[in-house]
Design a protein around this motif. Sequence first.
Motif, PDB file in Angstrom:
ATOM      1  N   LEU A  88      71.728  -4.822  31.876  1.00  0.00           N
ATOM      2  CA  LEU A  88      71.496  -3.646  31.253  1.00  0.00           C
ATOM      3  C   LEU A  88      72.593  -2.714  31.467  1.00  0.00           C
ATOM      4  CD1 LEU A  88      68.088  -3.244  33.236  1.00  0.00           C
ATOM      5  CD2 LEU A  88      68.327  -3.826  30.925  1.00  0.00           C
ATOM      6  N   PHE A  89      73.085  -2.039  30.272  1.00  0.00           N
ATOM      7  CA  PHE A  89      74.102  -1.214  30.341  1.00  0.00           C
ATOM      8  C   PHE A  89      73.639   0.418  29.909  1.00  0.00           C
ATOM      9  CE2 PHE A  89      76.577  -4.985  30.013  1.00  0.00           C
ATOM     10  CZ  PHE A  89      77.483  -4.770  31.122  1.00  0.00           C
ATOM     11  N   PHE A  90      73.486   1.168  30.535  1.00  0.00           N
ATOM     12  CA  PHE A  90      73.107   2.575  30.098  1.00  0.00           C
ATOM     13  C   PHE A  90      74.304   3.431  30.302  1.00  0.00           C
ATOM     14  CE2 PHE A  90      69.296   1.305  33.007  1.00  0.00           C
ATOM     15  CZ  PHE A  90      68.534   0.679  31.992  1.00  0.00           C
ATOM     16  N   GLU A  91      74.095   4.196  29.162  1.00  0.00           N
ATOM     17  CA  GLU A  91      75.566   5.252  28.996  1.00  0.00           C
ATOM     18  C   GLU A  91      75.163   6.427  29.906  1.00  0.00           C
ATOM     19  OE1 GLU A  91      78.301   5.685  27.749  1.00  0.00           O
ATOM     20  OE2 GLU A  91      78.377   3.584  27.160  1.00  0.00           O
ATOM     21  N   HIS A  92      74.038   6.740  30.199  1.00  0.00           N
ATOM     22  CA  HIS A  92      73.525   7.585  31.223  1.00  0.00           C
ATOM     23  C   HIS A  92      72.027   7.280  31.755  1.00  0.00           C
ATOM     24  CE1 HIS A  92      73.350  10.668  27.789  1.00  0.00           C
ATOM     25  NE2 HIS A  92      73.963   9.590  27.260  1.00  0.00           N
ATOM     26  N   LEU A  93      71.807   7.752  32.855  1.00  0.00           N
ATOM     27  CA  LEU A  93      70.457   7.202  33.558  1.00  0.00           C
ATOM     28  C   LEU A  93      69.221   8.136  33.362  1.00  0.00           C
ATOM     29  CD1 LEU A  93      71.648   5.835  36.759  1.00  0.00           C
ATOM     30  CD2 LEU A  93      70.354   4.652  35.087  1.00  0.00           C
ATOM     31  N   LYS A 102      77.945   4.767  47.230  1.00  0.00           N
ATOM     32  CA  LYS A 102      78.959   4.201  48.031  1.00  0.00           C
ATOM     33  C   LYS A 102      80.007   3.241  47.361  1.00  0.00           C
ATOM     34  CE  LYS A 102      77.690   3.926  52.790  1.00  0.00           C
ATOM     35  NZ  LYS A 102      76.916   2.840  53.940  1.00  0.00           N
ATOM     36  N   ASN A 103      81.088   3.171  47.976  1.00  0.00           N
ATOM     37  CA  ASN A 103      82.187   2.360  47.436  1.00  0.00           C
ATOM     38  C   ASN A 103      81.823   1.053  47.819  1.00  0.00           C
ATOM     39  OD1 ASN A 103      84.648   1.141  47.009  1.00  0.00           O
ATOM     40  ND2 ASN A 103      85.872   2.308  48.423  1.00  0.00           N
ATOM     41  N   ILE A 104      81.969   0.170  46.661  1.00  0.00           N
ATOM     42  CA  ILE A 104      81.627  -1.313  46.971  1.00  0.00           C
ATOM     43  C   ILE A 104      82.795  -1.973  47.735  1.00  0.00           C
ATOM     44  CG2 ILE A 104      81.920  -3.626  45.602  1.00  0.00           C
ATOM     45  CD1 ILE A 104      80.829  -1.939  43.034  1.00  0.00           C
ATOM     46  N   LEU A 105      83.828  -1.523  47.844  1.00  0.00           N
ATOM     47  CA  LEU A 105      85.022  -1.941  48.405  1.00  0.00           C
ATOM     48  C   LEU A 105      85.359  -1.417  49.823  1.00  0.00           C
ATOM     49  CD1 LEU A 105      87.705  -2.768  45.779  1.00  0.00           C
ATOM     50  CD2 LEU A 105      86.010  -4.391  46.566  1.00  0.00           C
ATOM     51  N   LEU A 126      75.033   0.404  39.590  1.00  0.00           N
ATOM     52  CA  LEU A 126      76.337   0.319  39.738  1.00  0.00           C
ATOM     53  C   LEU A 126      77.061   1.226  38.891  1.00  0.00           C
ATOM     54  CD1 LEU A 126      77.183  -3.628  40.190  1.00  0.00           C
ATOM     55  CD2 LEU A 126      76.663  -2.155  41.941  1.00  0.00           C
ATOM     56  N   ILE A 166      81.022   1.785  37.567  1.00  0.00           N
ATOM     57  CA  ILE A 166      82.124   1.192  37.342  1.00  0.00           C
ATOM     58  C   ILE A 166      82.922   1.878  36.536  1.00  0.00           C
ATOM     59  CG2 ILE A 166      83.339  -0.931  36.620  1.00  0.00           C
ATOM     60  CD1 ILE A 166      81.678  -1.394  39.017  1.00  0.00           C
ATOM     61  N   VAL A 170      76.823   1.194  35.055  1.00  0.00           N
ATOM     62  CA  VAL A 170      76.869   2.398  34.212  1.00  0.00           C
ATOM     63  C   VAL A 170      78.363   2.385  34.242  1.00  0.00           C
ATOM     64  CG1 VAL A 170      76.608   4.868  33.974  1.00  0.00           C
ATOM     65  CG2 VAL A 170      74.757   3.374  35.111  1.00  0.00           C
ATOM     66  N   LEU A 175      84.154   2.268  41.907  1.00  0.00           N
ATOM     67  CA  LEU A 175      83.680   0.992  42.201  1.00  0.00           C
ATOM     68  C   LEU A 175      82.553   1.295  43.146  1.00  0.00           C
ATOM     69  CD1 LEU A 175      86.439  -1.547  42.660  1.00  0.00           C
ATOM     70  CD2 LEU A 175      85.153  -1.263  40.430  1.00  0.00           C
TER      71      LEU A 175
END
Lengths: 240, 126
Positions: free
Chosen positions: A5-10, A26-29, B31, B33, B65, B105
């Motif tokens: 799923l790709f949403f341009e906005h939620l 939160k930062n993934i990294l 997520l 990105i 997103v 990210l």
Amino acid sequence: MKRMLFFEHLEGHGPSEDVTRINLGKNILQANDEVAHEIFHLYTDRGVFLTNVMGSPGSGKTTLIKALAKHLKIAVLEGDIASSVDSIEFAKIGVPVVQVNTDVYGSACHLEAPWIADKLRLLVEYKPEFVFIENVGNLVCPSDFNLGEHERLLVYSIPEGFDKPIKYPPMFTKATTVVLTKVDLAPVMELDIEKFKQSVRQINPNVQILTFSAKDEDSISPIVTYLEGKRQALLNSLSS
Amino acid sequence: MHEYYVAKHTIYQIKKELGEIDPNLVKSVGLKIGKMSGIIPDALNMYLNLIAPEEGLTNATFDIVLAPVLFQCNDCKNVFEPSRELFWCPKCKSSNVTFISGNELEIQYIDVENSTNNNKEVERTT
Ligand SMILES: Nc1nc2c(ncn2[C@@H]2O[C@H](COP(=O)(O)OP(=O)(O)OP(=O)(O)O)[C@@H](O)[C@H]2O)c(=O)[nH]1
Ligand SMILES: [Mg+2]
Ligand SMILES: [Zn+2]
């Protein structure tokens, strides 16, 4: 079946009734960045200037660091997928060096802070003024991983051509310095250095751009002066 | 190429946030990105779907997103999304611009299926 799923906005896609939403942002990294942060503070407190050297395979990273070693008190962390070819080069000229091979991490195309933190802590004990991390040769992947560096130095060579800043914007926007190497080949490649600098500044207006050629010993001087200035600024910030 | 590693970090971070919550209860993960990160979203999604079941997240889907690249003009303060080749201000044509965002990210949210042993402390959104 997994769906993508790709949403341009939620808007209008809130959670349904039978789920509870944990809001994070939160930062993934985060796990990487926590270690990087610790390294940054260790190096800053000791007054050791840490540079993350990135660039394509064969762009001239090792050659540049070797040239700097003649003028600066350095230590090196070598990151490669496999082999110790580059670190042997530094050992031969008496530069403290440690090798990290990413083949034990699935042949990663980049370095992560937790993989190298112990080795960076070790290198500080040699009392260098500068430590250079030679990242794995790659123009994309290393750019997302903070290693605790003060400077992100991109080594970019003339034969790589003109169009890369726009084709590989993540690396060019995250670099704090671009060293354009192999400028002795500019006539052969018919590449206009000024035009290249412009195309880098277009996507990163604040970047420092320096040039270097291994065929011209004097060409290292401005880079040495620039890095010494950066370290001095770090030392000044400590004493103030 | 490093999407595999970013996917592993994502799953690690999710499980850390879940604590005692059963990872099988995760229905979806949001997520964010940035378009200026080095990440190809399709590749990240592929690796997430490969790694998640191995790590116990057997019911999770990942909603990605894309966050825009934003610059601000230092002369007229205009915030803009640069076009592919022109990074200068579309309003006043200044090239004195500063990168604001686009490297994100981030894990935005985790949707967990309600069950009797669900952790009561997680915050409920409106
Ligand atoms: N003509 C010319 N050749 C250079 C210059 N700098 C490096 N080279 C050559 O380019 C090749 C690669 O240089 P390295 O310094 O090994 O490049 P690297 O980025 O460390 O390569 P990897 O670690 O394998 O990714 C070598 O054959 C160097 O001799 C330069 O300024 N001019
Ligand atoms: Mg090398
Ligand atoms: Zn403007």
